[in-house]
Design a protein around this motif. Sequence first.
Motif, PDB file in Angstrom:
ATOM      1  N   GLY A 159       0.804  -1.222   0.000  1.00  0.00           N
ATOM      2  CA  GLY A 159       0.000   0.000   0.000  1.00  0.00           C
ATOM      3  C   GLY A 159       0.831   1.263   0.000  1.00  0.00           C
ATOM      4  N   GLY A 160       1.998   1.201  -0.634  1.00  0.00           N
ATOM      5  CA  GLY A 160       2.868   2.365  -0.691  1.00  0.00           C
ATOM      6  C   GLY A 160       3.746   2.538   0.523  1.00  0.00           C
ATOM      7  N   ARG A 161       3.733   1.576   1.440  1.00  0.00           N
ATOM      8  CA  ARG A 161       4.598   1.639   2.616  1.00  0.00           C
ATOM      9  C   ARG A 161       5.890   0.871   2.355  1.00  0.00           C
ATOM     10  NH1 ARG A 161       0.860  -0.985   7.017  1.00  0.00           N
ATOM     11  NH2 ARG A 161       0.463  -2.314   5.181  1.00  0.00           N
ATOM     12  N   THR A 162       6.898   1.143   3.152  1.00  0.00           N
ATOM     13  CA  THR A 162       8.113   0.347   3.126  1.00  0.00           C
ATOM     14  C   THR A 162       7.949  -0.834   4.081  1.00  0.00           C
ATOM     15  OG1 THR A 162       9.194   1.476   4.974  1.00  0.00           O
ATOM     16  CG2 THR A 162       9.438   2.467   2.764  1.00  0.00           C
ATOM     17  N   PRO A 163       8.813  -1.858   3.989  1.00  0.00           N
ATOM     18  CA  PRO A 163       8.744  -2.946   4.972  1.00  0.00           C
ATOM     19  C   PRO A 163       8.870  -2.475   6.417  1.00  0.00           C
ATOM     20  CG  PRO A 163      10.015  -3.659   3.088  1.00  0.00           C
ATOM     21  CD  PRO A 163       9.732  -2.194   2.880  1.00  0.00           C
ATOM     22  N   LEU A 164       9.721  -1.482   6.682  1.00  0.00           N
ATOM     23  CA  LEU A 164       9.836  -0.974   8.058  1.00  0.00           C
ATOM     24  C   LEU A 164       8.528  -0.358   8.532  1.00  0.00           C
ATOM     25  CD1 LEU A 164      13.376   0.697   8.252  1.00  0.00           C
ATOM     26  CD2 LEU A 164      12.599  -1.395   9.388  1.00  0.00           C
ATOM     27  N   GLU A 165       7.786   0.291   7.624  1.00  0.00           N
ATOM     28  CA  GLU A 165       6.514   0.904   7.992  1.00  0.00           C
ATOM     29  C   GLU A 165       5.406  -0.131   8.118  1.00  0.00           C
ATOM     30  OE1 GLU A 165       7.110   5.279   5.881  1.00  0.00           O
ATOM     31  OE2 GLU A 165       6.436   3.580   4.683  1.00  0.00           O
ATOM     32  N   ALA A 166       5.503  -1.223   7.346  1.00  0.00           N
ATOM     33  CA  ALA A 166       4.444  -2.226   7.335  1.00  0.00           C
ATOM     34  C   ALA A 166       4.608  -3.289   8.423  1.00  0.00           C
ATOM     35  CB  ALA A 166       4.389  -2.900   5.968  1.00  0.00           C
ATOM     36  N   ALA A 167       5.839  -3.572   8.818  1.00  0.00           N
ATOM     37  CA  ALA A 167       6.074  -4.612   9.823  1.00  0.00           C
ATOM     38  C   ALA A 167       5.606  -4.153  11.202  1.00  0.00           C
ATOM     39  CB  ALA A 167       7.564  -4.958   9.866  1.00  0.00           C
ATOM     40  N   ARG A 168       5.198  -5.106  12.038  1.00  0.00           N
ATOM     41  CA  ARG A 168       4.793  -4.813  13.421  1.00  0.00           C
ATOM     42  C   ARG A 168       6.051  -4.771  14.299  1.00  0.00           C
ATOM     43  NH1 ARG A 168       1.088  -8.512  11.592  1.00  0.00           N
ATOM     44  NH2 ARG A 168       2.252 -10.218  12.558  1.00  0.00           N
ATOM     45  N   LEU A 169       6.604  -3.576  14.449  1.00  0.00           N
ATOM     46  CA  LEU A 169       7.813  -3.383  15.253  1.00  0.00           C
ATOM     47  C   LEU A 169       7.424  -2.750  16.590  1.00  0.00           C
ATOM     48  CD1 LEU A 169      10.227  -2.063  12.458  1.00  0.00           C
ATOM     49  CD2 LEU A 169       9.793  -4.417  13.179  1.00  0.00           C
ATOM     50  N   GLN A 177       8.631 -10.809   7.920  1.00  0.00           N
ATOM     51  CA  GLN A 177       8.702 -11.762   9.032  1.00  0.00           C
ATOM     52  C   GLN A 177      10.003 -11.604   9.803  1.00  0.00           C
ATOM     53  OE1 GLN A 177       6.401 -14.703  10.242  1.00  0.00           O
ATOM     54  NE2 GLN A 177       7.669 -13.557  11.689  1.00  0.00           N
ATOM     55  N   SER A 178      11.108 -11.434   9.078  1.00  0.00           N
ATOM     56  CA  SER A 178      12.395 -11.291   9.764  1.00  0.00           C
ATOM     57  C   SER A 178      12.410 -10.054  10.656  1.00  0.00           C
ATOM     58  CB  SER A 178      13.538 -11.229   8.741  1.00  0.00           C
ATOM     59  OG  SER A 178      13.556  -9.997   8.041  1.00  0.00           O
ATOM     60  N   LEU A 179      11.840  -8.969  10.191  1.00  0.00           N
ATOM     61  CA  LEU A 179      11.807  -7.739  10.989  1.00  0.00           C
ATOM     62  C   LEU A 179      10.996  -7.929  12.268  1.00  0.00           C
ATOM     63  CD1 LEU A 179      11.371  -5.108   8.138  1.00  0.00           C
ATOM     64  CD2 LEU A 179      13.402  -5.476   9.552  1.00  0.00           C
ATOM     65  N   GLU A 180       9.875  -8.612  12.153  1.00  0.00           N
ATOM     66  CA  GLU A 180       9.035  -8.827  13.341  1.00  0.00           C
ATOM     67  C   GLU A 180       9.711  -9.771  14.329  1.00  0.00           C
ATOM     68  OE1 GLU A 180       5.152  -9.872  11.893  1.00  0.00           O
ATOM     69  OE2 GLU A 180       4.863  -7.909  10.948  1.00  0.00           O
ATOM     70  N   TRP A 181      10.420 -10.778  13.829  1.00  0.00           N
ATOM     71  CA  TRP A 181      11.161 -11.662  14.722  1.00  0.00           C
ATOM     72  C   TRP A 181      12.321 -10.917  15.397  1.00  0.00           C
ATOM     73  CZ3 TRP A 181      11.278 -16.404  10.909  1.00  0.00           C
ATOM     74  CH2 TRP A 181      10.092 -17.143  11.085  1.00  0.00           C
ATOM     75  N   ILE A 182      12.998 -10.050  14.647  1.00  0.00           N
ATOM     76  CA  ILE A 182      14.081  -9.254  15.242  1.00  0.00           C
ATOM     77  C   ILE A 182      13.539  -8.376  16.361  1.00  0.00           C
ATOM     78  CG2 ILE A 182      15.690  -7.346  14.792  1.00  0.00           C
ATOM     79  CD1 ILE A 182      16.051  -8.612  11.951  1.00  0.00           C
ATOM     80  N   ALA A 216      19.212 -11.650   8.104  1.00  0.00           N
ATOM     81  CA  ALA A 216      17.995 -12.138   7.445  1.00  0.00           C
ATOM     82  C   ALA A 216      17.291 -11.123   6.535  1.00  0.00           C
ATOM     83  CB  ALA A 216      17.016 -12.671   8.497  1.00  0.00           C
ATOM     84  N   PRO A 217      17.062  -9.868   6.947  1.00  0.00           N
ATOM     85  CA  PRO A 217      16.349  -8.955   6.042  1.00  0.00           C
ATOM     86  C   PRO A 217      17.065  -8.759   4.711  1.00  0.00           C
ATOM     87  CG  PRO A 217      16.457  -8.039   8.254  1.00  0.00           C
ATOM     88  CD  PRO A 217      17.370  -9.227   8.238  1.00  0.00           C
ATOM     89  N   ASP A 218      18.392  -8.737   4.745  1.00  0.00           N
ATOM     90  CA  ASP A 218      19.173  -8.566   3.527  1.00  0.00           C
ATOM     91  C   ASP A 218      19.049  -9.783   2.620  1.00  0.00           C
ATOM     92  OD1 ASP A 218      21.212  -6.853   2.120  1.00  0.00           O
ATOM     93  OD2 ASP A 218      22.423  -8.645   2.361  1.00  0.00           O
ATOM     94  N   GLU A 219      19.147 -10.970   3.197  1.00  0.00           N
ATOM     95  CA  GLU A 219      19.025 -12.191   2.400  1.00  0.00           C
ATOM     96  C   GLU A 219      17.654 -12.263   1.721  1.00  0.00           C
ATOM     97  OE1 GLU A 219      21.283 -15.153   1.908  1.00  0.00           O
ATOM     98  OE2 GLU A 219      22.470 -13.339   2.121  1.00  0.00           O
ATOM     99  N   CYS A 220      16.604 -11.896   2.456  1.00  0.00           N
ATOM    100  CA  CYS A 220      15.260 -11.905   1.872  1.00  0.00           C
ATOM    101  C   CYS A 220      15.147 -10.879   0.747  1.00  0.00           C
ATOM    102  CB  CYS A 220      14.208 -11.628   2.946  1.00  0.00           C
ATOM    103  SG  CYS A 220      14.033 -12.951   4.162  1.00  0.00           S
ATOM    104  N   SER A 221      15.781  -9.732   0.907  1.00  0.00           N
ATOM    105  CA  SER A 221      15.746  -8.712  -0.129  1.00  0.00           C
ATOM    106  C   SER A 221      16.433  -9.191  -1.397  1.00  0.00           C
ATOM    107  CB  SER A 221      16.423  -7.436   0.365  1.00  0.00           C
ATOM    108  OG  SER A 221      15.730  -6.864   1.443  1.00  0.00           O
ATOM    109  N   HIS A 222      17.562  -9.872  -1.250  1.00  0.00           N
ATOM    110  CA  HIS A 222      18.294 -10.351  -2.424  1.00  0.00           C
ATOM    111  C   HIS A 222      17.492 -11.378  -3.217  1.00  0.00           C
ATOM    112  CE1 HIS A 222      21.937  -8.160  -1.858  1.00  0.00           C
ATOM    113  NE2 HIS A 222      22.232  -8.714  -0.695  1.00  0.00           N
ATOM    114  N   THR A 223      16.655 -12.125  -2.545  1.00  0.00           N
ATOM    115  CA  THR A 223      15.853 -13.138  -3.241  1.00  0.00           C
ATOM    116  C   THR A 223      14.469 -12.634  -3.619  1.00  0.00           C
ATOM    117  OG1 THR A 223      15.106 -14.074  -1.126  1.00  0.00           O
ATOM    118  CG2 THR A 223      17.086 -15.029  -2.116  1.00  0.00           C
TER     119      THR A 223
END
Length: 388
Positions: free
Chosen positions: A20-30, A299-304, A284-291
């Motif tokens: 919805g136009g958000r970044t992963p940092l904005e969308a993840a439940r941190l 998911q990695s951000l929320e687990w972190i 993890a966030p970097d590895e997911c981005s590369h793939t």
Amino acid sequence: MKHFILVPDGCADRPAAALGGRTPLEAARLTHINALAKVSETGLVKTIPDGVEPGSDAANLSILGYDPAVCLTGRAPLEAAAMGLPMAENDVAFRASLVTLEGSGAFEDMTVKDHSAGEIGDAEAGEIIRMIDRELGGDGLRFYPGVSYRCLLITDRLDVRCKMTPPHDILGRRAGDYLPDDAEVRRLMAQSAKILKGRRANAIWIWGQGKRLTLPSLAERYGVTGSMVAAVNLLKGIGRCAGLDCPHIPGATGTLHTSYEGKAAGAIEAFKRGADFVFIHVEAPDECSHTGDLEGKLQSLEWIDEKVFKPVADYLAGSGEPYRALVMPDHRTPVALRTHTAEPVPFILYDSQNPQSADEAKAFSEACGARGRFFGSGKDLADWFFRR
């Protein structure tokens, strides 16, 4: 004063239509990181100097207050330092990544499908790279297993100035368009594809070269000692060169399925042993981005947030000692691009002795960072973090 840095590698991104136009940092439940952000200093920092490739080597050196434009010789020597591999003055270390190529015919015409050979395990990777060493090593060439696909070549025979391309930057592209401009390196890569034909890890990709690195310690520069808690040898190498302890974390893999709890426990144990400073790196966030795995990145951000940040922050808050906590990525790795960029990255910096007035609009995000304080280099931020 205790100091804590948490680096979710490559977590900064760009707005995504799927979110919805958000970044992963904005969308993840941190939940926990953003709660601290509301009483923290927020801003952006330029971790990649102009003219330097936006790699994790340069960016993490920058976070620790070193100038990569001056001190960085390459990624592979840092990994060699982590592994305790001796390097003579004339030696050059290269990353010899185990990769998966797709297609038939000549090596050059195959496509780079996976830079991690399917997140190959340490045991299988070790078996393969030892076979490569038997077949291609000798006469000044030695191959060494590392963590997962991250293997090394150390030699005094190859040119450190050879132009090379990281395999994670060319996923889905023809291998021959990105081969190094050194005939001997190309020969080694092509020979490896013949030796490994039919395997999941069906070639080595050589890159990331450099000579031995020497750094002044963080104790000399900032008067702190402590630990680097990381899975990948690149970060352990930076830690060792900076004079930090690098504990082994069981189950830490450098992938989405790493031991988040183990990293938190390792950090807390380091503080309990008297460390002034702990740096936690999560790949993890970097590895997911590369793939291109947007769901995995969220998911990695929320687990972190839940499994790494919360336990360490709770420990520090309950310790009765003053502390500063810095949360930031090393660089941006947009999922849409599947590679690193040199754009400034957001940070939050909390000082238990000088918390900011609560501001509900603050969060750990690119947009919030852009409204805050700007640092033109990682060194400037590190000086402020450790010395103010």
